[in-house]
Design a protein around this motif. Structure first.
Motif, mmCIF file in Angstrom:
data_model
loop_
_atom_site.group_PDB
_atom_site.id
_atom_site.type_symbol
_atom_site.label_atom_id
_atom_site.label_comp_id
_atom_site.label_asym_id
_atom_site.label_seq_id
_atom_site.Cartn_x
_atom_site.Cartn_y
_atom_site.Cartn_z
ATOM 1 N N PHE A 1 0.827 -1.197 0.000
ATOM 2 C CA PHE A 1 0.000 0.000 0.000
ATOM 3 C C PHE A 1 0.869 1.257 0.000
ATOM 4 N N ALA B 1 4.009 3.572 -3.072
ATOM 5 C CA ALA B 1 3.523 4.357 -4.205
ATOM 6 C C ALA B 1 3.593 5.812 -3.761
ATOM 7 N N HIS C 1 2.253 9.113 -2.847
ATOM 8 C CA HIS C 1 0.913 9.496 -2.434
ATOM 9 C C HIS C 1 0.941 10.586 -1.380
ATOM 10 N N TRP D 1 -8.466 10.524 -0.421
ATOM 11 C CA TRP D 1 -9.818 10.032 -0.661
ATOM 12 C C TRP D 1 -10.815 10.608 0.344
ATOM 13 N N HIS E 1 -10.624 10.982 -6.221
ATOM 14 C CA HIS E 1 -9.704 10.212 -5.384
ATOM 15 C C HIS E 1 -10.502 9.131 -4.668
ATOM 16 N N SER F 1 -10.574 1.890 -4.727
ATOM 17 C CA SER F 1 -9.681 1.323 -5.739
ATOM 18 C C SER F 1 -8.268 1.107 -5.213
ATOM 19 N N THR F 2 -8.013 1.468 -3.958
ATOM 20 C CA THR F 2 -6.675 1.289 -3.378
ATOM 21 C C THR F 2 -6.756 0.320 -2.205
ATOM 22 N N ALA G 1 -9.212 -2.557 -2.915
ATOM 23 C CA ALA G 1 -9.084 -3.372 -4.120
ATOM 24 C C ALA G 1 -8.983 -4.865 -3.826
ATOM 25 N N SER H 1 -1.378 8.689 -6.234
ATOM 26 C CA SER H 1 -1.832 7.332 -6.562
ATOM 27 C C SER H 1 -3.264 7.052 -6.121
ATOM 28 N N PHE H 2 -3.879 7.910 -5.320
ATOM 29 C CA PHE H 2 -5.295 7.753 -4.991
ATOM 30 C C PHE H 2 -6.208 8.347 -6.068
ATOM 31 N N THR I 1 -8.029 8.576 -9.430
ATOM 32 C CA THR I 1 -8.427 7.588 -10.432
ATOM 33 C C THR I 1 -8.662 8.193 -11.805
#
Length: 299
Positions: free
Chosen positions: A110, A113, A115, A120, A169, A173-174, A177, A214-215, A217
């Motif tokens: 997690f 990446a 970020h 979000w 954001h 999806s993070t 997922a 990276s959050f 989309t």
């Protein structure tokens, strides 16, 4: 020659000097001659630290042997603390999130990446105070990136193109997922996707900041006559632009890399930086404790 400064003005008698050593030309400074336990209790000393944070965007400290309660108290100087839906808080110290990577919790990838924490959320954190409890013998560094400088160095045509764009954001999806679909949907119900400007303004310094990570989309308002000739242009046009913008965090000239030691601490401004926790140490153990400070809605 190192670039250093010594601050003595308005400090309590128990701490005669703070030595400030810049770690790169663009971001980060290591402070010595300061006890963060004292900072948690002293308003004047805290004001000095906050001013340095706004200047350098991330501050580093060694040999800070404060308690969990003092950790929480220090972070609360900046504002109210948040909990984390995926990680949770220390049961005896609300707001103190335990990020323990040991033999019972293999890397879940997690953190590795680029970020900003929790974009979000409608109100992402304004910053964090992170302490290393246990560190691997090698590896486990963290990288921070100056995203105000990343914006400043964008081509003028790109700045014009993105000035009014907004991005979505997502926690679904993070962190969500890998969850079963019903749990993932429940997570999104609790934390619906947030929408933020691609370029935010820092509420205290007035800096313009590139605010996608990276959050993020997708871009939500790219599909306009100015950008799209035919509908099929939307997917590659918006996607390629978002990928390009997010990739700016990977430029080394905007970065500082910190080697953790036990009881070392980082305090960062989450509004103007991104970070990347390098997971190169498994199966060694890395244990961190983080207090995230609730921020405001980006504008």
């Amino acid at each position: 020659m190192t670039n250093t400064a010594t601050l003595t003005e308005n400090l309590p008698s128990s701490t005669s000097t703070i030595r400030v050593e810049k770690l790169t030309c663009s971001i980060g400074a290591e402070l010595s001659g300061v006890d963060l336990g004292e900072v948690a209790r002293d308003a004047a000393l805290f004001a000095q630290i906050k001013g340095l944070l706004l200047e350098h965007k991330v501050l580093f400290f060694r040999d800070q042997n404060f308690s969990k309660a003092e950790h929480v108290e220090l972070a609360q100087r900046f504002g109210e603390l948040e909990d984390h839906p995926a990680l949770g808080s220390d049961p005896d110290h609300p707001g103190l999130v335990r990020i323990y990577k040991d033999l019972d919790s293999p890397p879940e990838h997690f953190e590795n990446a680029y970020h900003c924490d929790a974009t979000w959320r409608v109100n992402p954190p304004m910053g964090c105070v992170l302490r290393c409890v246990e560190t691997p013998p090698v590896g486990g560094d963290t990288i921070w990136v100056n995203m105000a400088l990343a914006y400043e160095n964008l081509p003028a045509r790109v700045k014009e193109q993105i000035k009014d764009l907004r991005a979505r954001h997502s926690i679904e999806s993070t962190f969500g997922a890998r969850m079963p679909i019903d749990q993932r949907h429940q997570l999104k119900e609790r934390f619906p996707d947030a929408e933020h400007p691609v370029v935010r303004t820092h509420p205290e310094t007035g800096e313009k900041i590139l605010f996608v990570n990276s959050f993020a989309t997708h871009l939500v308002n790219y599909h306009t006559p100015e950008n799209v000739r035919y509908g099929i242009d939307y997917a590659p046009g918006a996607g390629n632009l978002l990928t390009y913008l997010a990739s700016q965090a990977q430029i080394p000239e905007y970065q500082v890399r910190w080697r953790w030691t036990e009881n070392s601490v980082a305090i960062w401004d989450n509004r103007s930086t991104q970070h990347y926790a390098v997971q190169d140490y498994w199966p060694a153990v890395r244990k961190m404790e983080r207090a995230g400070i609730i921020g405001d809605a980006p504008f």
